[in-house]
Design a protein around this motif. Structure first.
Motif, PDB file in Angstrom:
ATOM      1  N   ASN A 179      11.440  16.680  40.127  1.00 41.40           N
ATOM      2  CA  ASN A 179      12.178  17.144  38.955  1.00 41.40           C
ATOM      3  C   ASN A 179      12.678  18.576  39.086  1.00 41.40           C
ATOM      4  O   ASN A 179      13.190  19.149  38.114  1.00 41.40           O
ATOM      5  N   GLY A 180      12.514  19.145  40.270  1.00 38.67           N
ATOM      6  CA  GLY A 180      13.027  20.497  40.494  1.00 38.67           C
ATOM      7  C   GLY A 180      12.321  21.562  39.674  1.00 38.67           C
ATOM      8  O   GLY A 180      12.950  22.489  39.174  1.00 38.67           O
ATOM      9  N   TYR A 181      10.997  21.462  39.572  1.00 46.84           N
ATOM     10  CA  TYR A 181      10.234  22.443  38.799  1.00 46.84           C
ATOM     11  C   TYR A 181      10.003  23.752  39.555  1.00 46.84           C
ATOM     12  O   TYR A 181       9.522  24.725  38.980  1.00 46.84           O
ATOM     13  N   LEU A 182      10.305  23.764  40.825  1.00 40.12           N
ATOM     14  CA  LEU A 182      10.124  24.970  41.640  1.00 40.12           C
ATOM     15  C   LEU A 182      11.480  25.529  42.065  1.00 40.12           C
ATOM     16  O   LEU A 182      12.417  24.777  42.297  1.00 40.12           O
ATOM     17  N   ILE A 200       6.844  30.900  43.502  1.00 40.91           N
ATOM     18  CA  ILE A 200       7.920  31.677  42.875  1.00 40.91           C
ATOM     19  C   ILE A 200       9.184  31.723  43.739  1.00 40.91           C
ATOM     20  O   ILE A 200      10.180  32.315  43.344  1.00 40.91           O
ATOM     21  N   GLY A 201       9.117  31.099  44.931  1.00 42.58           N
ATOM     22  CA  GLY A 201      10.294  31.056  45.788  1.00 42.58           C
ATOM     23  C   GLY A 201      10.449  32.251  46.705  1.00 42.58           C
ATOM     24  O   GLY A 201      11.498  32.413  47.339  1.00 42.58           O
ATOM     25  N   ALA A 202       9.405  33.103  46.815  1.00 40.64           N
ATOM     26  CA  ALA A 202       9.497  34.278  47.688  1.00 40.64           C
ATOM     27  C   ALA A 202       9.404  33.897  49.151  1.00 40.64           C
ATOM     28  O   ALA A 202       9.899  34.632  50.026  1.00 40.64           O
ATOM     29  N   ILE A 203       8.754  32.779  49.461  1.00 38.13           N
ATOM     30  CA  ILE A 203       8.685  32.272  50.833  1.00 38.13           C
ATOM     31  C   ILE A 203       8.992  30.778  50.793  1.00 38.13           C
ATOM     32  O   ILE A 203       8.734  30.108  49.790  1.00 38.13           O
ATOM     33  N   PRO A 204       9.548  30.227  51.866  1.00 37.75           N
ATOM     34  CA  PRO A 204       9.808  28.787  51.904  1.00 37.75           C
ATOM     35  C   PRO A 204       8.531  28.009  52.179  1.00 37.75           C
ATOM     36  O   PRO A 204       7.571  28.536  52.754  1.00 37.75           O
ATOM     37  N   ALA A 205       8.507  26.769  51.753  1.00 37.95           N
ATOM     38  CA  ALA A 205       7.398  25.870  52.069  1.00 37.95           C
ATOM     39  C   ALA A 205       7.737  25.169  53.382  1.00 37.95           C
ATOM     40  O   ALA A 205       8.387  24.124  53.385  1.00 37.95           O
ATOM     41  N   LYS A 206       7.306  25.749  54.477  1.00 36.09           N
ATOM     42  CA  LYS A 206       7.689  25.248  55.798  1.00 36.09           C
ATOM     43  C   LYS A 206       6.683  24.280  56.399  1.00 36.09           C
ATOM     44  O   LYS A 206       6.950  23.661  57.421  1.00 36.09           O
ATOM     45  N   GLY A 207       5.477  24.171  55.789  1.00 34.35           N
ATOM     46  CA  GLY A 207       4.430  23.358  56.384  1.00 34.35           C
ATOM     47  C   GLY A 207       4.747  21.876  56.379  1.00 34.35           C
ATOM     48  O   GLY A 207       5.544  21.387  55.568  1.00 34.35           O
ATOM     49  N   ARG A 208       4.098  21.174  57.302  1.00 29.22           N
ATOM     50  CA  ARG A 208       4.228  19.717  57.387  1.00 29.22           C
ATOM     51  C   ARG A 208       2.836  19.099  57.376  1.00 29.22           C
ATOM     52  O   ARG A 208       1.905  19.639  57.958  1.00 29.22           O
ATOM     53  N   LEU A 209       2.729  17.959  56.721  1.00 26.55           N
ATOM     54  CA  LEU A 209       1.431  17.324  56.554  1.00 26.55           C
ATOM     55  C   LEU A 209       0.779  16.963  57.890  1.00 26.55           C
ATOM     56  O   LEU A 209       1.386  16.262  58.698  1.00 26.55           O
ATOM     57  N   PRO A 210      -0.452  17.388  58.135  1.00 24.17           N
ATOM     58  CA  PRO A 210      -1.179  16.943  59.329  1.00 24.17           C
ATOM     59  C   PRO A 210      -1.832  15.578  59.146  1.00 24.17           C
ATOM     60  O   PRO A 210      -2.366  15.030  60.107  1.00 24.17           O
ATOM     61  N   VAL A 211      -1.826  15.048  57.914  1.00 27.40           N
ATOM     62  CA  VAL A 211      -2.452  13.760  57.627  1.00 27.40           C
ATOM     63  C   VAL A 211      -1.530  12.954  56.716  1.00 27.40           C
ATOM     64  O   VAL A 211      -0.686  13.508  56.019  1.00 27.40           O
TER      65      VAL A 211
END
Length: 543
Positions: free
Chosen positions: A380-383, A517-528
């Protein structure tokens, strides 16, 4: 302090009790050496000491403690000690203040760069060695393929055997280059259990072919990478052992599989022999003899003095009665002494104690942490979060296994978000008590435009699941952050916004706040894998 020289002929000069003493690692209570641990060192030629949170106040105290322990060995004319610790990073760490505490293994893996595993281990190793600690019971090479695993979870690099192998090999190199012995664990693999071996005796019933492909692959590659020590698990593996003996007590596993088949020539360390998988089924003292017969070189007894002394006496008696040959003892002690000659030769630490926990070190940890943030979904684009009054509900970190010890956290998610500029009101709730707060929190939620919930092993706490579902019914903007195992979403799959952070240490909370808050991107990928829709490798979304 000055280090005693360990000659290549040291073994020949040792009597039986000296040899057996070298095969024991013991723990004790207190911030100063106890009279019991000093007696073990001076009179029983103890090979090593393991430290826990109960032995830690601050970095200067730890450095002084390790020096006193080594001084006791030196003054007695004995061989220097192994001083070991479980400093895995993330949620399993004994020293948390004053050091650059690294993210845990699953967080590192989520960042996608095996080089980060090297950097984290190398920097952790340098700081440990500066504090007088020369052996770390890490990395964890368990392949976490069971979402219901109560003891491994985020301690693993993930569910891919090859990924665990790649990240684990880099961590081993990092510790080695720092001058610290890495102890890969828990052989032959604890990742597919739903029982905690601290509490009972787990079984892995898979056929040999599957175990080769999954559980054993990281250990194969660790041996190829030159790992110097491997810790055995208290797990029954019928594929290797026809009797109901855990790996720690199985000659078929320790000698037949690890030594002969996999070709491991280093030191085999047992997991703690006071864990209930051993103590309840075999008895700690008798099991110490069984472990030596099976092929273990180093017996870990973390707590009780009477069991530590009892194990020494039982092993000596087993040799004197012919149950165990002295030649068998000699092979273990020679391996232990050879590794001590190799790793304890340098007296100088790699850095001044003032550099431990320095800004530079913490900055490296921050980069690794921020790379791990994994946005699973934001339908829903809450971030990023709106700059509006925000209710933050955080489940307090809970001791999910004996290995966690205590989990005092000096920072909360609400305070981290406030520092990042979001107006917050916070409620901290014990992880197991969420169900008792439903009505109060439902009423409180009505006052807020957006709600952030930090769950903590919700899969094991139904009240957390009830709480999230109740908050969903309010229709407010709801963001859920998993503060330990990422599997929490399996309990509320229709949540619209979900972030996996893998831990709730202060550094992780700061990274979460910056990500939200959008100061850094969410670059991680799920290991599981969390579901058919959100499988391992999913992520890399940018806010």
């Amino acid at each position: 302090m000055e280090k005693a020289h360990i000659t290549s002929t040291a073994l020949a000069a040792m009597d039986l009790r000296q040899k057996v003493g070298q095969m024991i690692q013991a723990g004790f209570d207190g911030l100063e050496p106890s009279k019991e641990i000093i007696e073990l060192i001076e009179k029983h030629h103890l090979g090593g000491v393991i430290l826990f949170a109960r032995n830690v106040q601050d970095v200067n105290q730890v450095a002084a403690l390790t020096d006193k322990l080594q001084q006791a060995a030196l003054n007695s004319g004995h061989i220097p000690l192994w001083i070991s610790i479980d400093q895995e990073g993330g949620m399993v760490a004994r020293i948390t203040e004053g050091v650059a505490l690294m993210p845990g293994q699953m967080a590192i893996s989520a960042g996608g760069d095996p080089g980060a595993a090297y950097d984290a281990a190398n920097l952790c190793g340098q700081e440990l060695r500066t504090l007088g600690i020369n052996m770390n019971f890490a990395p964890d090479l368990d392949v976490n393929v069971n979402p219901d695993n109560p003891v491994i979870g985020v301690r693993s690099f993930g569910e891919s055997p090859q990924s665990v192998a790649d990240f684990g090999a880099e961590a081993i190199r990092g510790y080695r280059d720092a001058g610290v012995v890495a102890v890969a664990k828990h052989f032959p693999g604890h990742g597919d259990t739903n029982v905690d071996s601290h509490l009972d005796l787990p079984t892995i019933s898979h056929p040999r072919e599957r175990i080769d492909q999954v559980e054993l692959l990281p250990f194969h590659e660790a041996i190829d990478a030159g790992v110097e020590a491997i810790m055995s698990s208290h797990i029954v593996s019928p594929a290797f052992e026809s009797s109901k003996l855990p790996a720690t007590l199985s000659s078929a596993v320790l000698t037949g599989l690890l030594r002969e088949e996999l070709g491991f020539g280093g030191v085999i360390v047992t997991d703690c022999m006071e864990m209930q998988a051993i103590s309840d089924h075999f008895g700690t003292v008798q099991a110490a003899v069984m472990a030596v017969k099976a092929g273990a070189d180093c017996i870990l007894i973390s707590h009780r003095y009477e069991l530590q002394i009892g194990a020494i006496e039982a092993i000596v008696a087993a040799v004197e009665s012919g149950i165990i040959s002295e030649e068998r003892i000699d092979r273990s002690v020679e391996r232990l002494l050879a590794l001590k000659r190799k790793r304890l030769a340098e007296a100088n630490a790699p850095m001044a104690i003032e550099q431990v926990g320095s800004r530079e070190h913490r900055e490296k940890a921050r980069v690794i942490s921020e790379a791990s943030m994994t946005l699973v979904k934001d339908d829903n684009g809450y971030l990023p979060l709106r700059h509006a009054d925000t209710l933050v509900i955080q489940m307090e970190a809970a001791v999910s296994s004996v290995v966690d010890e205590t989990l005092h956290m000096p920072l909360t998610l609400g305070r981290a978000l406030s520092a990042a500029g979001i107006r917050t009101e916070e409620r901290m709730i014990p992880a197991s008590k969420a169900g008792e707060e439903l009505e109060v929190l439902h009423e409180l939620a009505e006052r807020f435009e957006q709600i952030v919930v930090g769950t903590y092993n919700a899969s094991f706490h139904p009240g957390q699941v009830q709480l999230v579902k109740e908050l969903q019914r309010t229709g407010k903007r709801l963001i859920v952050v998993a503060l330990r195992n990422p599997y929490d979403i399996k309990q509320f799959p229709d949540i619209s916004t979900y972030l996996a952070a893998y831990e709730s240490r202060p550094l992780a909370l700061q990274s979460i706040a910056r990500c939200l808050i959008g100061a850094i991107p969410a670059k991680g990928r799920l290991p599981v894998t969390l579901s058919p829709e959100y499988q391992a490798g999913w992520g890399g979304s940018r806010l």
